[in-house]
Scaffold this motif. Structure first.
Motif, PDB file in Angstrom:
ATOM      1  N   UNK A 148       0.856  -1.176   0.000  1.00 29.38           N
ATOM      2  CA  UNK A 148       0.000   0.000   0.000  1.00 29.38           C
ATOM      3  C   UNK A 148       0.903   1.240   0.000  1.00 29.38           C
ATOM      4  N   UNK A 149       1.031   1.920  -1.128  1.00 26.89           N
ATOM      5  CA  UNK A 149       1.898   3.086  -1.241  1.00 26.89           C
ATOM      6  C   UNK A 149       1.147   4.407  -1.246  1.00 26.89           C
ATOM      7  N   UNK A 150      -0.165   4.372  -1.263  1.00 31.42           N
ATOM      8  CA  UNK A 150      -0.976   5.581  -1.303  1.00 31.42           C
ATOM      9  C   UNK A 150      -1.100   6.174   0.104  1.00 31.42           C
ATOM     10  N   UNK A 151      -0.540   7.389   0.322  1.00 34.37           N
ATOM     11  CA  UNK A 151      -0.597   7.987   1.657  1.00 34.37           C
ATOM     12  C   UNK A 151      -2.015   8.106   2.219  1.00 34.37           C
ATOM     13  N   UNK A 152      -2.969   8.444   1.378  1.00 31.67           N
ATOM     14  CA  UNK A 152      -4.342   8.594   1.880  1.00 31.67           C
ATOM     15  C   UNK A 152      -4.929   7.263   2.331  1.00 31.67           C
ATOM     16  N   UNK A 153      -4.589   6.186   1.625  1.00 27.88           N
ATOM     17  CA  UNK A 153      -5.061   4.860   2.036  1.00 27.88           C
ATOM     18  C   UNK A 153      -4.409   4.435   3.349  1.00 27.88           C
ATOM     19  N   UNK A 154      -3.140   4.776   3.522  1.00 29.06           N
ATOM     20  CA  UNK A 154      -2.458   4.458   4.779  1.00 29.06           C
ATOM     21  C   UNK A 154      -3.078   5.229   5.938  1.00 29.06           C
ATOM     22  N   UNK A 155      -3.383   6.501   5.700  1.00 22.95           N
ATOM     23  CA  UNK A 155      -4.025   7.301   6.743  1.00 22.95           C
ATOM     24  C   UNK A 155      -5.407   6.752   7.070  1.00 22.95           C
ATOM     25  N   UNK A 156      -6.130   6.308   6.053  1.00 21.52           N
ATOM     26  CA  UNK A 156      -7.454   5.721   6.269  1.00 21.52           C
ATOM     27  C   UNK A 156      -7.340   4.435   7.095  1.00 21.52           C
ATOM     28  N   UNK A 157      -6.368   3.578   6.774  1.00 21.01           N
ATOM     29  CA  UNK A 157      -6.153   2.351   7.545  1.00 21.01           C
ATOM     30  C   UNK A 157      -5.791   2.694   8.992  1.00 21.01           C
ATOM     31  N   UNK A 158      -4.965   3.723   9.174  1.00 15.62           N
ATOM     32  CA  UNK A 158      -4.581   4.156  10.520  1.00 15.62           C
ATOM     33  C   UNK A 158      -5.792   4.677  11.289  1.00 15.62           C
ATOM     34  N   UNK A 159      -6.655   5.408  10.594  1.00 14.82           N
ATOM     35  CA  UNK A 159      -7.866   5.933  11.232  1.00 14.82           C
ATOM     36  C   UNK A 159      -8.795   4.793  11.651  1.00 14.82           C
ATOM     37  N   UNK A 160      -8.915   3.775  10.806  1.00 14.38           N
ATOM     38  CA  UNK A 160      -9.762   2.624  11.143  1.00 14.38           C
ATOM     39  C   UNK A 160      -9.203   1.884  12.359  1.00 14.38           C
ATOM     40  N   UNK A 161      -7.883   1.705  12.409  1.00 18.87           N
ATOM     41  CA  UNK A 161      -7.259   1.083  13.591  1.00 18.87           C
ATOM     42  C   UNK A 161      -7.530   1.934  14.828  1.00 18.87           C
ATOM     43  N   UNK A 162      -7.374   3.227  14.652  1.00 21.75           N
ATOM     44  CA  UNK A 162      -7.594   4.147  15.767  1.00 21.75           C
ATOM     45  C   UNK A 162      -9.001   4.080  16.308  1.00 21.75           C
ATOM     46  N   UNK A 163      -9.944   3.977  15.403  1.00 20.53           N
ATOM     47  CA  UNK A 163     -11.349   3.860  15.814  1.00 20.53           C
ATOM     48  C   UNK A 163     -11.556   2.599  16.644  1.00 20.53           C
ATOM     49  N   UNK A 164     -11.004   1.482  16.173  1.00 15.04           N
ATOM     50  CA  UNK A 164     -11.120   0.210  16.895  1.00 15.04           C
ATOM     51  C   UNK A 164     -10.470   0.282  18.270  1.00 15.04           C
ATOM     52  N   UNK A 165      -9.387   1.054  18.374  1.00 10.65           N
ATOM     53  CA  UNK A 165      -8.669   1.188  19.636  1.00 10.65           C
ATOM     54  C   UNK A 165      -9.230   2.293  20.527  1.00 10.65           C
ATOM     55  N   UNK A 166     -10.201   3.047  20.016  1.00 13.50           N
ATOM     56  CA  UNK A 166     -10.804   4.131  20.789  1.00 13.50           C
ATOM     57  C   UNK A 166      -9.880   5.327  20.984  1.00 13.50           C
ATOM     58  N   UNK A 167      -9.045   5.609  20.001  1.00 21.68           N
ATOM     59  CA  UNK A 167      -8.077   6.697  20.113  1.00 21.68           C
ATOM     60  C   UNK A 167      -8.739   8.057  19.919  1.00 21.68           C
ATOM     61  N   UNK A 168      -8.165   9.063  20.553  1.00 25.26           N
ATOM     62  CA  UNK A 168      -8.674  10.430  20.448  1.00 25.26           C
ATOM     63  C   UNK A 168      -7.971  11.228  19.362  1.00 25.26           C
ATOM     64  N   UNK A 169      -7.001  10.619  18.702  1.00 24.02           N
ATOM     65  CA  UNK A 169      -6.235  11.304  17.662  1.00 24.02           C
ATOM     66  C   UNK A 169      -6.458  10.605  16.318  1.00 24.02           C
ATOM     67  N   UNK A 170      -5.775  11.062  15.276  1.00 22.68           N
ATOM     68  CA  UNK A 170      -6.068  10.650  13.896  1.00 22.68           C
ATOM     69  C   UNK A 170      -5.944   9.157  13.630  1.00 22.68           C
ATOM     70  N   UNK A 171      -4.991   8.471  14.284  1.00 22.22           N
ATOM     71  CA  UNK A 171      -4.894   7.049  14.018  1.00 22.22           C
ATOM     72  C   UNK A 171      -3.607   6.417  14.481  1.00 22.22           C
ATOM     73  N   UNK A 172      -3.511   5.106  14.212  1.00 24.54           N
ATOM     74  CA  UNK A 172      -2.375   4.293  14.621  1.00 24.54           C
ATOM     75  C   UNK A 172      -1.742   3.661  13.381  1.00 24.54           C
ATOM     76  N   UNK A 173      -0.468   3.937  13.190  1.00 27.43           N
ATOM     77  CA  UNK A 173       0.264   3.474  12.016  1.00 27.43           C
ATOM     78  C   UNK A 173       1.156   2.295  12.347  1.00 27.43           C
ATOM     79  N   UNK A 174       1.346   1.423  11.376  1.00 21.96           N
ATOM     80  CA  UNK A 174       2.371   0.394  11.472  1.00 21.96           C
ATOM     81  C   UNK A 174       3.697   1.039  11.062  1.00 21.96           C
ATOM     82  N   UNK A 175       4.824   0.520  11.510  1.00 22.50           N
ATOM     83  CA  UNK A 175       6.104   1.156  11.183  1.00 22.50           C
ATOM     84  C   UNK A 175       6.328   1.399   9.692  1.00 22.50           C
ATOM     85  N   UNK A 176       6.014   0.429   8.843  1.00 18.18           N
ATOM     86  CA  UNK A 176       6.233   0.628   7.402  1.00 18.18           C
ATOM     87  C   UNK A 176       5.347   1.744   6.843  1.00 18.18           C
ATOM     88  N   UNK A 177       4.132   1.881   7.381  1.00 19.26           N
ATOM     89  CA  UNK A 177       3.254   2.976   6.951  1.00 19.26           C
ATOM     90  C   UNK A 177       3.842   4.314   7.383  1.00 19.26           C
TER      91      UNK A 177
END
Length: 148
Positions: free
Chosen positions: A1-30
């Motif tokens: 996945x090289x598209x920055x917007x898709x990576x941010x979207x995946x991070x936001x989805x992870x963040x939602x699942x984790x109940x985060x108050x900020x934009x999201x959670x990234x994997x190191x490669x992202x």
């Protein structure tokens, strides 16, 4: 996945699942890919950790907790403001993802619009033998780093 917007979207989805108050959670490669596209990586580990464990080339370094004593850095937000604009995407990295989570929360409360935590951190979680760098993390993912 090289598209920055898709990576941010995946991070936001992870963040939602984790109940985060900020934009999201990234994997190191992202996080590394987003860094290449202009997002700022802020390493919040202590100066001795950076010196003896390793650094990420191009990362901004601001201690979340001071050494010695692991006391909160009272200047963290001021130092961040001097180096990273509040409208710029910013990702936080520590050893395992715990301090960087707190830094992302604090930055969000202070007005940064797009903050992320880098899951797994620089060294990853401990393995069964209580060693790091073998289960996740920036180094384990084979991303750029330097010693000392």
């Amino acid at each position: 996945m090289d598209d920055p917007e898709k990576m941010k979207q995946a991070a936001a989805e992870r963040g939602k699942k984790l109940g985060l108050t900020y934009a999201g959670a990234l994997l190191p490669k992202e996080a590394h890919a987003l860094m290449q596209s202009g997002a700022r990586l802020v390493d919040v580990r202590t100066k001795p950790e950076l010196q003896y464990v390793g650094r990420v080339p191009g990362a901004t370094e601001i201690e979340w907790q001071t050494y010695p004593g692991n006391r909160p850095n009272p200047e963290f937000l001021a130092e961040l403001a001097a180096l990273v604009g509040k409208d710029q995407p910013v990702m936080f990295l520590c050893r395992s993802g715990a301090r960087s989570h707190s830094a992302a929360e604090a930055a969000t409360r202070a007005g940064w619009r797009e903050t992320y935590n880098v899951l797994e951190g620089f060294e990853g979680a401990k393995d069964a033998a209580q060693h790091r760098n073998s289960v996740g993390g920036w180094r384990f993912a084979g991303l750029p780093w330097t010693q000392g």
